[in-house]
Design a protein around this motif. Structure first.
Motif, short mmCIF file in Angstrom:
data_model
loop_
_atom_site.label_atom_id
_atom_site.label_comp_id
_atom_site.label_asym_id
_atom_site.label_seq_id
_atom_site.Cartn_x
_atom_site.Cartn_y
_atom_site.Cartn_z
N LEU A 1 0.80 -1.19 -0.04
CA LEU A 1 -0.09 -0.12 -0.10
C LEU A 1 0.66 1.18 -0.20
O LEU A 1 1.65 1.16 0.83
N ALA A 2 0.58 2.10 -0.85
CA ALA A 2 1.38 3.52 -1.06
C ALA A 2 0.52 4.65 -1.32
O ALA A 2 -0.86 4.51 -1.67
N PRO A 3 0.99 5.80 -0.88
CA PRO A 3 0.16 7.00 -1.25
C PRO A 3 -0.46 7.14 -2.51
O PRO A 3 -1.35 7.59 -2.72
N SER A 4 0.29 6.53 -3.67
CA SER A 4 -0.05 6.51 -4.91
C SER A 4 -1.25 5.78 -5.19
O SER A 4 -1.67 5.88 -6.47
N ASP A 5 -1.61 4.96 -4.09
CA ASP A 5 -2.96 4.02 -4.42
C ASP A 5 -4.05 4.73 -4.09
O ASP A 5 -5.16 4.15 -4.22
N LEU A 6 -3.92 6.08 -3.63
CA LEU A 6 -5.02 6.54 -2.81
C LEU A 6 -5.67 7.87 -3.68
O LEU A 6 -4.91 8.66 -4.23
N ILE A 7 -6.95 7.87 -3.61
CA ILE A 7 -7.60 9.29 -3.96
C ILE A 7 -8.40 9.81 -3.02
O ILE A 7 -9.16 9.02 -2.27
N TRP A 8 -8.10 11.11 -2.61
CA TRP A 8 -8.65 11.63 -1.50
C TRP A 8 -10.05 12.40 -1.64
O TRP A 8 -10.05 13.55 -2.27
N PRO A 9 -11.27 11.94 -1.24
CA PRO A 9 -12.31 12.60 -1.54
C PRO A 9 -12.46 14.03 -0.63
O PRO A 9 -12.19 13.80 0.63
N CYS A 10 -12.72 15.27 -0.97
CA CYS A 10 -12.91 16.41 -0.11
C CYS A 10 -14.22 17.27 -0.73
O CYS A 10 -14.74 16.89 -1.77
N PHE A 11 -14.74 17.75 0.41
CA PHE A 11 -15.89 18.37 0.30
C PHE A 11 -15.63 19.92 0.56
O PHE A 11 -14.86 20.41 1.04
N VAL A 12 -16.35 20.64 -0.56
CA VAL A 12 -16.08 22.19 -0.78
C VAL A 12 -17.17 23.01 -0.32
O VAL A 12 -18.24 22.49 -0.80
N ILE A 13 -17.18 24.18 0.38
CA ILE A 13 -18.09 25.22 0.45
C ILE A 13 -18.00 26.49 -0.04
O ILE A 13 -16.58 26.67 -0.31
N GLU A 14 -18.78 27.18 -0.08
CA GLU A 14 -18.59 28.59 -0.36
C GLU A 14 -17.99 29.58 0.88
O GLU A 14 -17.84 28.95 1.99
N GLY A 15 -17.29 30.51 0.62
CA GLY A 15 -16.71 31.45 1.82
C GLY A 15 -15.42 31.44 1.62
O GLY A 15 -14.58 31.00 0.63
N GLN A 16 -14.66 32.05 2.54
CA GLN A 16 -13.44 32.37 2.55
C GLN A 16 -12.66 32.01 3.87
O GLN A 16 -13.02 32.25 4.95
N ASP A 17 -11.44 31.33 3.69
CA ASP A 17 -10.82 30.62 4.78
C ASP A 17 -11.79 30.01 5.90
O ASP A 17 -11.90 30.13 7.04
N ALA A 18 -12.73 29.01 5.49
CA ALA A 18 -13.80 28.52 6.01
C ALA A 18 -13.64 26.89 6.13
O ALA A 18 -13.22 26.41 5.27
#
Length: 329
Positions: free
Chosen positions: A30-47
């Motif tokens: 297992l290596a970092p290259s095996d991974l995709i990171w799901p992220c959630f995005v919102i409106e705003g600044q520095d939030a």
């Protein structure tokens, strides 16, 4: 005929006696290259907003998402998947926000690609974040319409490709969507955009925390069983995979992950690059057990190793960042 060696000569524990020996003979890595990171995005600044159903996971404003992508790049994670938390006022029956070139994921994609071009960006192609009724397709009465949805998905596909997405993930489970997407991408000069299709996406109870994270759960009217797959079926998964490959998919995905390792194995045996999505419910279960001291943190890389052992090329996991940090030492 070769005879088995007597017991004193056959000692499998010889290969387990020291860390260096175990590493030397390890069958799966297992290596970092095996991974995709799901992220959630919102409106705003520095939030940043915590996702209550997913302790440790936050929705991030675009500027913070860019910093998170930079961190992922330093750790060797090759790609992130961006999901929007859409303002309810922008959700409609026709889902027009899905192909707005200034929608949240399109702006986030442009920002990430400008700041961290070496990190791949994957975007979902589905209408549920933008649908007032929470479904992945256009709804008329009690029916989720297939072909009308394809027209909307084509527009969403092109908006995301033009924003700079590297991988598009059709997660809608409408019939014929991969062919419609691929033809549109080729026609509009986006032939290098890859499609990782959610080929075997089951109508699962494990998606609940995700729906809270993107704000689509409360809006959902009915269920998704007329388009997502029956958890009882495995042969159907192979038919779905074969159809998506024939339509132009580059990679395929099984979702959820751990409850469907048998499906991962069968799909991987087709020879197509196969990914699993360790979904929000899987994350919440493991995180809760770790935080309560019921499981050691080492259960996370163990769970990811299971996907690799089943034949997956990689895994989408909310644990990606912390696992990559642990692997980096």
């Amino acid at each position: 005929m070769l005879q088995p060696a007597p017991f004193p000569m056959s000692r499998p524990r010889r290969l387990r006696r020291a860390p260096w020996m175990r590493a030397l003979v390890a069958e799966t890595r297992l290596a970092p290259s095996d991974l995709i990171w799901p992220c959630f995005v919102i409106e705003g600044q520095d939030a940043a907003e915590p996702v209550a159903a997913m302790p440790g996971v936050e929705r991030l404003s675009i500027d913070r998402l860019v910093r998170a992508a930079e961190r992922a790049a330093r750790l060797g994670i090759p790609a992130i998947a961006i999901f929007p938390y859409t303002d309810p006022a922008r959700k409609t029956a026709e889902c027009e926000e899905a192909w707005n070139p200034e929608n949240l994921v399109c702006r986030a994609t442009r920002a990430v690609k400008a700041a961290v071009p070496e990190v791949g960006v994957m975007l979902d192609v589905a209408l549920d974040p933008y649908n007032a009724l929470g479904h992945d397709g256009i709804v008329r009465g009690e029916e989720i319409l297939n072909d009308e949805t394809l027209a909307a998905l084509e527009k969403q596909t092109l908006a995301q490709a033009e924003a700079g997405a590297d991988i598009l993930g059709p997660s809608d489970m409408m019939d014929g969507r991969v062919a419609r997407m691929r033809m549109a991408l080729e026609r509009e000069g986006h032939s290098n955009v890859a499609i990782m299709t959610y080929a075997a996406k089951y109508a699962s109870a494990f998606y609940g925390p995700f729906r809270e994270a993107v704000g689509s759960g409360g809006a959902l009217v009915g269920d998704k069983k007329t388009y997502q797959m029956d958890p009882a079926n495995s042969e159907e998964a192979l038919r779905e995979v074969a159809a998506d490959i024939a339509e132009g998919a580059d990679m395929v995905m099984v979702k959820p992950g751990m409850p469907y390792l048998d499906i991962c194995r069968r799909v991987a045996e087709t020879g197509t690059p196969t990914f699993a999505y360790q979904v929000s419910g899987e994350y919440a279960m493991l995180r809760g057990a770790i935080d309560n001291g019921w499981l050691a943190g080492s259960c996370v890389p163990e769970s990811l190793m299971a996907f690799k052992r089943a034949g997956c090329a990689g895994v989408l996991s909310y644990f990606a960042l912390e696992v990559a940090e642990a692997l980096a030492g």
